[in-house]
Scaffold this motif. Structure first.
Motif, PDB file in Angstrom:
ATOM      1  N   ALA A  93      32.523  43.072  39.228  1.00 19.30           N
ATOM      2  CA  ALA A  93      31.207  43.597  38.284  1.00 19.30           C
ATOM      3  C   ALA A  93      30.048  42.697  38.842  1.00 19.30           C
ATOM      4  O   ALA A  93      28.763  43.021  38.916  1.00 19.30           O
ATOM      5  CB  ALA A  93      31.538  43.151  37.069  1.00 19.30           C
ATOM      6  N   TRP A 139      20.349  50.558  35.625  1.00 20.05           N
ATOM      7  CA  TRP A 139      21.564  50.454  35.569  1.00 20.05           C
ATOM      8  C   TRP A 139      21.780  48.991  35.158  1.00 20.05           C
ATOM      9  O   TRP A 139      22.925  48.555  34.566  1.00 20.05           O
ATOM     10  CB  TRP A 139      22.022  50.670  37.088  1.00 20.05           C
ATOM     11  N   HIS A 143      24.245  47.354  32.235  1.00 22.42           N
ATOM     12  CA  HIS A 143      25.150  46.158  32.597  1.00 22.42           C
ATOM     13  C   HIS A 143      24.749  44.923  32.265  1.00 22.42           C
ATOM     14  O   HIS A 143      25.245  44.050  32.950  1.00 22.42           O
ATOM     15  CB  HIS A 143      25.770  46.481  33.903  1.00 22.42           C
ATOM     16  N   VAL A 146      26.878  41.519  31.954  1.00 17.57           N
ATOM     17  CA  VAL A 146      27.506  41.014  33.048  1.00 17.57           C
ATOM     18  C   VAL A 146      26.858  39.615  33.318  1.00 17.57           C
ATOM     19  O   VAL A 146      27.396  38.561  33.867  1.00 17.57           O
ATOM     20  CB  VAL A 146      27.558  41.654  34.301  1.00 17.57           C
TER      21      VAL A 146
END
Ligand code: GSH
Length: 201
Positions: A93, A139, A143, A146
């Motif tokens: 990740a 994106w 995400h 993270v």
């Protein structure tokens, strides 16, 4: 531990250099800075020993280190064995987020330097770069979980990317989750010193 005597070939607005500078400042490692000037120029002398004519490059006595993430890893191996900011992370990740940020930053550089060199970016190749840049940002927004709240190399990377997008104004920054991270990180005292100067019109 080795006493630091580092020089970083950089530019004040380079986002690739800034993530290294943020890390060095967070670790308290002094870097002597040498400005390469206009990175659209093709005079090899401006870039020191870097054959690719890009910044940043770290000079450590006789040793030279190319590539921002490689430089960061070298600094951490020498000065932060506990790797408190996760520079040496190997989880998928984190490394995917790093890859997308590096890709977005690289697309931005290509578009900016094309324009700075007098090349029209009205071409399908540059359209793809713009689309890649926007998809990369989307994106990252998807995400955003993270990114740790506390100081991390992943966060330094996003801050460098974000502030560069702000000063060049290439795309609208409608990314509320990323923006919330950036706002939470603004009080990092060490981040102010490397903030890129605004573009004068
Ligand atoms: N992968 C390199 C990218 C470095 C890079 O593209 N730097 C830009 C400035 S932010 C540059 O020097 N570009 C000059 C060029 O592409 O001609 C890194 O991580 O250090």
């Amino acid at each position: 531990m080795k006493p630091p005597g580092y020089t970083l070939v950089y530019t004040p607005r380079s986002h690739f250099a800034r993530k290294v500078r943020l890390l060095a400042d967070a670790l308290g490692i002094p870097l002597a800075l040498v400005d390469a000037g206009n990175v659209a120029d093709a005079d090899p002398a401006a870039y020191g020993p870097n054959p690719l004519m890009k910044v940043p490059t770290l000079l450590d006595g006789e040793r030279v280190v190319f590539e921002s993430d490689h430089i960061a890893a070298c600094l951490v191996r020498a000065h932060d064995p506990g790797d408190r900011f996760g520079v040496l992370a190997t989880d998928v990740a984190t490394l995917n987020a790093r890859a997308v940020m590096n890709g977005v930053m690289a697309q931005e550089v290509e578009l900016l330097l094309a324009e700075r060199s007098g090349l029209s970016t009205d071409h399908p190749r540059f359209d793809k770069m713009r689309a890649s840049l926007l998809q990369g940002l989307a994106w990252l927004e998807d995400h955003a979980g993270v990114f740790p709240r506390q100081p991390s190399y992943l966060g330094f990377h996003l801050l460098a990317l974000w502030d560069h997008l702000v000063i060049y104004g290439m795309v609208p920054l409608d990314y509320p989750r990323l923006r919330a991270h950036i706002e939470a990180w603004r009080d990092w005292a060490f981040a102010a010193a490397s903030r890129p100067p605004p573009i004068r019109s």
